[in-house]
Motif scaffolding. Structure first.
Motif, PDB file in Angstrom:
ATOM      1  N   MET A   1       1.298 -17.100  -9.874  1.00 37.84           N
ATOM      2  CA  MET A   1       0.552 -16.311  -9.145  1.00 37.84           C
ATOM      3  C   MET A   1       0.725 -16.329  -8.092  1.00 37.84           C
ATOM      4  N   LYS A   2       0.514 -14.677  -7.758  1.00 37.92           N
ATOM      5  CA  LYS A   2       0.538 -13.573  -7.376  1.00 37.92           C
ATOM      6  C   LYS A   2      -1.217 -12.953  -6.320  1.00 37.92           C
ATOM      7  N   LYS A   3      -1.282 -13.620  -4.883  1.00 34.50           N
ATOM      8  CA  LYS A   3      -2.181 -12.769  -3.896  1.00 34.50           C
ATOM      9  C   LYS A   3      -2.687 -13.374  -4.950  1.00 34.50           C
ATOM     10  N   VAL A   4      -3.474 -14.234  -5.430  1.00 29.74           N
ATOM     11  CA  VAL A   4      -4.876 -14.321  -5.990  1.00 29.74           C
ATOM     12  C   VAL A   4      -6.156 -14.986  -5.489  1.00 29.74           C
ATOM     13  N   TYR A   5      -7.072 -13.822  -5.251  1.00 30.98           N
ATOM     14  CA  TYR A   5      -8.350 -14.104  -4.490  1.00 30.98           C
ATOM     15  C   TYR A   5      -9.228 -14.172  -5.504  1.00 30.98           C
ATOM     16  N   LYS A   6     -10.681 -15.187  -5.477  1.00 26.18           N
ATOM     17  CA  LYS A   6     -11.162 -15.007  -6.378  1.00 26.18           C
ATOM     18  C   LYS A   6     -12.553 -15.376  -5.030  1.00 26.18           C
ATOM     19  N   LYS A   7     -13.519 -14.855  -5.428  1.00 22.90           N
ATOM     20  CA  LYS A   7     -15.167 -14.404  -4.440  1.00 22.90           C
ATOM     21  C   LYS A   7     -15.849 -14.794  -5.496  1.00 22.90           C
ATOM     22  N   TYR A   8     -17.188 -15.598  -5.632  1.00 21.89           N
ATOM     23  CA  TYR A   8     -18.134 -15.875  -6.738  1.00 21.89           C
ATOM     24  C   TYR A   8     -18.908 -14.780  -6.516  1.00 21.89           C
ATOM     25  N   PRO A   9     -20.020 -14.433  -7.186  1.00 26.53           N
ATOM     26  CA  PRO A   9     -21.447 -13.613  -6.499  1.00 26.53           C
ATOM     27  C   PRO A   9     -22.153 -13.891  -5.359  1.00 26.53           C
ATOM     28  N   ASN A  10     -22.052 -15.355  -5.092  1.00 27.49           N
ATOM     29  CA  ASN A  10     -22.873 -15.889  -4.191  1.00 27.49           C
ATOM     30  C   ASN A  10     -22.497 -16.428  -2.720  1.00 27.49           C
ATOM     31  N   GLY A  11     -20.728 -15.784  -2.736  1.00 27.48           N
ATOM     32  CA  GLY A  11     -20.101 -15.681  -1.841  1.00 27.48           C
ATOM     33  C   GLY A  11     -18.971 -16.173  -1.315  1.00 27.48           C
ATOM     34  N   VAL A  12     -19.211 -17.379  -2.170  1.00 28.26           N
ATOM     35  CA  VAL A  12     -17.833 -18.323  -2.067  1.00 28.26           C
ATOM     36  C   VAL A  12     -16.425 -17.922  -2.870  1.00 28.26           C
ATOM     37  N   VAL A  13     -15.504 -18.049  -1.739  1.00 27.22           N
ATOM     38  CA  VAL A  13     -14.008 -17.672  -2.165  1.00 27.22           C
ATOM     39  C   VAL A  13     -13.955 -18.763  -2.696  1.00 27.22           C
ATOM     40  N   ALA A  14     -13.509 -18.834  -3.692  1.00 22.68           N
ATOM     41  CA  ALA A  14     -12.987 -20.037  -4.017  1.00 22.68           C
ATOM     42  C   ALA A  14     -10.859 -20.554  -4.244  1.00 22.68           C
ATOM     43  N   SER A  15     -10.406 -18.742  -4.424  1.00 18.98           N
ATOM     44  CA  SER A  15      -9.277 -19.154  -4.336  1.00 18.98           C
ATOM     45  C   SER A  15      -8.988 -17.450  -2.946  1.00 18.98           C
ATOM     46  N   ASN A  16      -8.353 -18.008  -1.853  1.00 13.63           N
ATOM     47  CA  ASN A  16      -8.029 -16.684  -1.077  1.00 13.63           C
ATOM     48  C   ASN A  16      -6.390 -16.795  -0.937  1.00 13.63           C
ATOM     49  N   GLY A  17      -5.889 -16.014  -1.932  1.00 15.24           N
ATOM     50  CA  GLY A  17      -5.049 -15.005  -2.215  1.00 15.24           C
ATOM     51  C   GLY A  17      -3.677 -16.249  -2.202  1.00 15.24           C
ATOM     52  N   ILE A  18      -3.649 -16.983  -3.141  1.00 12.61           N
ATOM     53  CA  ILE A  18      -2.320 -18.443  -4.047  1.00 12.61           C
ATOM     54  C   ILE A  18      -1.730 -17.203  -4.598  1.00 12.61           C
ATOM     55  N   ASN A  19      -0.758 -18.164  -3.796  1.00 12.70           N
ATOM     56  CA  ASN A  19       0.351 -17.601  -4.680  1.00 12.70           C
ATOM     57  C   ASN A  19       0.869 -19.551  -5.442  1.00 12.70           C
ATOM     58  N   ILE A  20       2.161 -19.510  -5.951  1.00 12.66           N
ATOM     59  CA  ILE A  20       2.758 -20.428  -6.545  1.00 12.66           C
ATOM     60  C   ILE A  20       3.638 -20.223  -7.821  1.00 12.66           C
ATOM     61  N   GLU A  21       4.349 -20.619  -7.818  1.00 13.43           N
ATOM     62  CA  GLU A  21       5.195 -20.972  -9.574  1.00 13.43           C
ATOM     63  C   GLU A  21       5.618 -21.956 -10.090  1.00 13.43           C
ATOM     64  N   ILE A  22       4.798 -22.374 -10.851  1.00 13.19           N
ATOM     65  CA  ILE A  22       5.295 -23.293 -12.060  1.00 13.19           C
ATOM     66  C   ILE A  22       6.633 -23.359 -12.770  1.00 13.19           C
ATOM     67  N   LYS A  23       7.399 -24.060 -12.740  1.00 14.20           N
ATOM     68  CA  LYS A  23       8.254 -23.374 -13.787  1.00 14.20           C
ATOM     69  C   LYS A  23       8.123 -24.432 -15.203  1.00 14.20           C
ATOM     70  N   ARG A  24       9.382 -23.545 -15.886  1.00 15.94           N
ATOM     71  CA  ARG A  24       9.250 -24.385 -17.105  1.00 15.94           C
ATOM     72  C   ARG A  24       9.639 -25.999 -17.983  1.00 15.94           C
TER      73      ARG A  24
END
Length: 228
Positions: A4-27
Motif C-alpha cells: 500500500m502506497k499513500k492510501v487515502y480513503k474518504k467516504y461521502p459523509n466526510g469520514v477519513v478511514a485511511s489517512n495515507g497508509i503505507n505498508i508492505e506484507i511479504k509473501r
C-alpha cells in the motif's frame, strides 16, 4: 505480496478511514490487523479485496494494482485473493459442494477441474461427508469451514479473513485458526482482521494496529494491545 502506497480513503459523509497508509506484507506472512471499532480496520481489509476503492494511492497485490482495476477484472482478482467473512456469506439455495464450485464457475474453470479442486478442498477442511448438505443444515463452525474452502479452492496467493471467528464459540474458533495456520504453512499469505485478543496474544504473528485511519503499531508478536 501486498503493498500500500499513500492510501487515502474518504467516504461521502466526510469520514477519513485511511489517512495515507503505507505498508508492505511479504509473501507467506500471517498478519493480524487489530484496532478499536471505527478505527479504519474494516476499510483497510476491504480495500485489499476491492470491496472498497481508495480515494487516492495504490494497493498492489502480486503486481495487480487494485486502485486502477476495472470492475470487469475483479472476478479474476479472486484467482489470487480469497476472502473469508465473519457471516460466512454462503448461498443458501446451494449445497456445500455447489457453494465451493461457484467460485470456480465464475472464472469459467472446466467441469473436470471443478470436480477435482472442490473434492480436494472438501477433504482439506474435513467436510467431504457433508458435501450435499445445505448451509442451514450446518453448524456455524462447519459453515465457516465451507467459507474457507471456497476462499482457497482457486489456490490463491493471499487469503483475506475479515473477523472469521467473530460468530463462533472459543473451541470452534481455535479449529478455524488451526485450519488457517495449515493454509499459511502451504505458502499462502494470510491477512486477518480480528477483535479476538486471546488468538492474537497466543499465536504471536505480526500485528498491524490501526487507529484513526493510521497504522499506529507494526510488530511481530506484539499482542493485541487493546482492552476489547
Amino acid at each position: 505480496m501486498i503493498i500500500m502506497k499513500k492510501v487515502y480513503k474518504k467516504y461521502p459523509n466526510g469520514v477519513v478511514a485511511s489517512n495515507g497508509i503505507n505498508i508492505e506484507i511479504k509473501r507467506g506472512e500471517f498478519v493480524f490487523v487489530v484496532g478499536p471499532s471505527g478505527a479504519g480496520k474494516s476499510t483497510f481489509i476491504k480495500m485489499m479485496y476491492r470491496e472498497e476503492v481508495p480515494t487516492s494511492g495504490d494497493i498492489i497485490i502480486d503486481d495487480i494494482n487494485l486502485a486502477t482495476l476495472r470492475n470487469s477484472q475483479v472476478p479474476y482478482l479472486r484467482r489470487k485473493v480469497g476472502v473469508v467473512f465473519q457471516d460466512f456469506k454462503l448461498l443458501p439455495k446451494l449445497n456445500v459442494y455447489e457453494n465451493i464450485a461457484f467460485a470456480l464457475e465464475v472464472i469459467e474453470e472446466s467441469p473436470e477441474q471443478i470436480r477435482k479442486k472442490v473434492n480436494d478442498v472438501l477433504g482439506l477442511v474435513g467436510l467431504t461427508h457433508k458435501s450435499r448438505m445445505f448451509p442451514n443444515e450446518l453448524s456455524g463452525g462447519e459453515q465457516q469451514r465451507v467459507s474457507i474452502a471456497r476462499s482457497i479452492v482457486n489456490t490463491p496467493k493471499v487469503v483475506i479473513a475479515d473477523e472469521p471467528t467473530g460468530n463462533l464459540d472459543p473451541a470452534i474458533s481455535w479449529e478455524i485458526m488451526e485450519m488457517l495456520e495449515r493454509i499459511n504453512a502451504r505458502g499462502t499469505t494470510i491477512v486477518m482482521a480480528t477483535h479476538n485478543k486471546e488468538i492474537v496474544n497466543t499465536m504471536k504473528h505480526r500485528v498491524i494496529a490501526i487507529e484513526g485511519g493510521l497504522i499506529t503499531r507494526d510488530e511481530v508478536g506484539g499482542g493485541y494491545g487493546y482492552e476489547s
